[in-house]
Design a protein around this motif. Sequence first.
Motif, PDB file in Angstrom:
ATOM      1  N   GLN A  39      -6.868   2.272  -5.370  1.00 28.81           N
ATOM      2  CA  GLN A  39      -5.932   1.716  -6.358  1.00 28.81           C
ATOM      3  C   GLN A  39      -5.087   0.564  -5.810  1.00 28.81           C
ATOM      4  N   VAL A  40      -5.222   0.302  -4.521  1.00 25.28           N
ATOM      5  CA  VAL A  40      -4.337  -0.677  -3.869  1.00 25.28           C
ATOM      6  C   VAL A  40      -4.284  -2.015  -4.607  1.00 25.28           C
ATOM      7  N   THR A  41      -5.435  -2.515  -4.975  1.00 25.60           N
ATOM      8  CA  THR A  41      -5.453  -3.863  -5.573  1.00 25.60           C
ATOM      9  C   THR A  41      -5.133  -3.832  -7.065  1.00 25.60           C
ATOM     10  N   LEU A  42      -5.008  -2.647  -7.626  1.00 28.85           N
ATOM     11  CA  LEU A  42      -4.797  -2.545  -9.074  1.00 28.85           C
ATOM     12  C   LEU A  42      -3.339  -2.319  -9.439  1.00 28.85           C
ATOM     13  N   ILE A  43      -2.513  -2.064  -8.449  1.00 24.07           N
ATOM     14  CA  ILE A  43      -1.097  -1.792  -8.707  1.00 24.07           C
ATOM     15  C   ILE A  43      -0.361  -3.111  -8.884  1.00 24.07           C
ATOM     16  N   ASP A  44       0.438  -3.181  -9.920  1.00 23.55           N
ATOM     17  CA  ASP A  44       1.135  -4.414 -10.278  1.00 23.55           C
ATOM     18  C   ASP A  44       2.459  -4.553  -9.529  1.00 23.55           C
ATOM     19  N   SER A  45       3.273  -3.525  -9.598  1.00 25.09           N
ATOM     20  CA  SER A  45       4.615  -3.584  -9.018  1.00 25.09           C
ATOM     21  C   SER A  45       4.553  -3.411  -7.507  1.00 25.09           C
ATOM     22  N   VAL A  46       5.199  -4.310  -6.796  1.00 25.44           N
ATOM     23  CA  VAL A  46       5.169  -4.222  -5.337  1.00 25.44           C
ATOM     24  C   VAL A  46       5.938  -2.989  -4.862  1.00 25.44           C
ATOM     25  N   GLU A  47       6.925  -2.565  -5.622  1.00 26.76           N
ATOM     26  CA  GLU A  47       7.670  -1.366  -5.239  1.00 26.76           C
ATOM     27  C   GLU A  47       6.794  -0.122  -5.359  1.00 26.76           C
ATOM     28  N   ILE A  48       6.029  -0.065  -6.440  1.00 24.65           N
ATOM     29  CA  ILE A  48       5.143   1.092  -6.609  1.00 24.65           C
ATOM     30  C   ILE A  48       4.032   1.040  -5.568  1.00 24.65           C
ATOM     31  N   LEU A  49       3.584  -0.156  -5.259  1.00 18.58           N
ATOM     32  CA  LEU A  49       2.591  -0.298  -4.195  1.00 18.58           C
ATOM     33  C   LEU A  49       3.129   0.272  -2.883  1.00 18.58           C
ATOM     34  N   GLY A  50       4.357  -0.094  -2.551  1.00 18.01           N
ATOM     35  CA  GLY A  50       4.959   0.404  -1.317  1.00 18.01           C
ATOM     36  C   GLY A  50       5.108   1.915  -1.346  1.00 18.01           C
ATOM     37  N   ALA A  51       5.515   2.424  -2.496  1.00 21.68           N
ATOM     38  CA  ALA A  51       5.699   3.866  -2.629  1.00 21.68           C
ATOM     39  C   ALA A  51       4.375   4.604  -2.507  1.00 21.68           C
ATOM     40  N   ALA A  52       3.366   4.098  -3.180  1.00 25.55           N
ATOM     41  CA  ALA A  52       2.048   4.738  -3.131  1.00 25.55           C
ATOM     42  C   ALA A  52       1.481   4.671  -1.717  1.00 25.55           C
ATOM     43  N   ALA A  53       1.684   3.534  -1.070  1.00 24.98           N
ATOM     44  CA  ALA A  53       1.196   3.400   0.308  1.00 24.98           C
ATOM     45  C   ALA A  53       1.912   4.379   1.233  1.00 24.98           C
ATOM     46  N   SER A  54       3.204   4.580   0.988  1.00 29.41           N
ATOM     47  CA  SER A  54       3.960   5.479   1.867  1.00 29.41           C
ATOM     48  C   SER A  54       3.472   6.919   1.723  1.00 29.41           C
ATOM     49  N   ILE A  55       2.907   7.258   0.568  1.00 29.13           N
ATOM     50  CA  ILE A  55       2.275   8.574   0.397  1.00 29.13           C
ATOM     51  C   ILE A  55       0.875   8.560   1.010  1.00 29.13           C
ATOM     52  N   GLY A  79       4.072  -5.693   1.299  1.00 33.27           N
ATOM     53  CA  GLY A  79       4.521  -6.322   0.062  1.00 33.27           C
ATOM     54  C   GLY A  79       4.473  -7.834   0.097  1.00 33.27           C
ATOM     55  N   PHE A  80       4.253  -8.407   1.268  1.00 31.87           N
ATOM     56  CA  PHE A  80       4.232  -9.862   1.392  1.00 31.87           C
ATOM     57  C   PHE A  80       2.837 -10.449   1.320  1.00 31.87           C
ATOM     58  N   ILE A  81       1.847  -9.581   1.241  1.00 34.34           N
ATOM     59  CA  ILE A  81       0.470 -10.065   1.225  1.00 34.34           C
ATOM     60  C   ILE A  81       0.088 -10.443  -0.206  1.00 34.34           C
ATOM     61  N   GLN A  82      -0.407 -11.654  -0.360  1.00 37.88           N
ATOM     62  CA  GLN A  82      -0.733 -12.141  -1.701  1.00 37.88           C
ATOM     63  C   GLN A  82      -2.181 -11.878  -2.087  1.00 37.88           C
ATOM     64  N   ASP A  83      -3.074 -12.062  -1.135  1.00 35.19           N
ATOM     65  CA  ASP A  83      -4.501 -11.938  -1.420  1.00 35.19           C
ATOM     66  C   ASP A  83      -4.884 -10.463  -1.520  1.00 35.19           C
ATOM     67  N   LYS A  84      -5.505 -10.103  -2.615  1.00 33.09           N
ATOM     68  CA  LYS A  84      -5.811  -8.693  -2.869  1.00 33.09           C
ATOM     69  C   LYS A  84      -6.790  -8.107  -1.851  1.00 33.09           C
TER      70      LYS A  84
END
Lengths: 211, 225
Positions: free
Chosen positions: B166-182, A138-143
Amino acid sequence: MQIKRKNLIRGDVAAVPAGVSLGALNNGFLWAKAADFNSDVDVLNYALTLEYLEAEFYRQGNSAGLVSGKEADYLDAVQSDEESHVATIMATVKKLGGEPVAAPAVDFGDAFDSREKYLTTAHVFENKGVGAYLGAAGFIQDKAILQAAAGIFGVEARHAAVVGNLLGLEAEGGVYMGVTETPLTKDAVLKAIAPFLAGAGAMGDGAAVTL
Amino acid sequence: MTSNMEKQIFDGQPVVAISNEHDRRTFLRSALIVGVGAGFVGYKVGDPTSGSRASAWAGNLAAPSAKGDLEILNYALTLEYLEAEFYVKGLEAGLLKGRELDLVTPIRDHETAHVEAVTATINDLGGKPVAKPKFTFPASTFKSRENFLATASTFEELGVKAYHGQVTLIDSVEILGAAASIAGVESRHAAILADLTGGEPFPQPIEASLPMSAVLKAATPFIAG
């Protein structure tokens, strides 16, 4: 409602509203502290230290003559993956204008006394690695860096599962670690790897690794 | 670039997709190129920054947004529905025993839990979870251990690439974390199924990705409507 990545980078973790419930999906999500990482280079150097440790661990372990056949093939592939991760992350840090941390001095103790000890230690490293990447993502800024870090994270999860299976561990809790992966804070990861960093100098002033 | 495996998926005949290691490696290379071409033009292993942010947004890829996150979650939900039903049916067929059964049973439970969790998340965010589609699997899929596990391996590798796409397309960091955890769990499944089917558990040092369009095209033969 939406928590933007950039807000977290600014250290605005406290602003995450309690109302954002991700329910069963993400109940174990632990944010690394905002102060842990000030930049993508910081995150990458943290990851680089872990990858150095893993790459050297498998280099020594695979040279110890403890495994053979398919098991040896798998562990050779894992070593190769970790070496690739080291190279990838170093190149990325340089590309960003940062200074890659140097490889730490390591001491794996009695990890190579037997096949079981080797694989058991590998299992710990891989699962800590999975948690470390997830905790820092979550801390990474660059896509593009985020994409690569996520891609490395997934491969560490593959390693963890296969090593757990080589050990014949319980499927749930040994091969798989639950319905979702569990992130780890930087503190937790550093505590876990501290025993493998050789000597007080490794963490002290002027040491190669500054964590 | 189209591999035999993809052709078979498109024809609705995914089972025993890859007969030898060479074909498997060819497919994986192709898949990597497909994913990179659509998502990260110029991305090279060894230099993640070679695919710039600008190139990631190039073409018809939308910038991240809250609305986009809900679409991505519904996309993930569709794939999780597919996987969950696949394993429920496969395990009902009683094709596995011993260690294999022990290793595959938790996968069914994970996919079922992912369906519930993604559904709950979409609801929490004020979205509308998509209904479960009707799935059709070729009759041969559950006729043998080999067919079941080969299809499972195909689905898991597809699922991993789908999440990473989808990693770079997710806006919310929380959803990113959740999706990554799956996604990490899907990687574990993929590695174990590769091991069980004589495949390659570690096909590349960094997970490959596929854009939504390619994944849906691959999954469409199984979705009745």
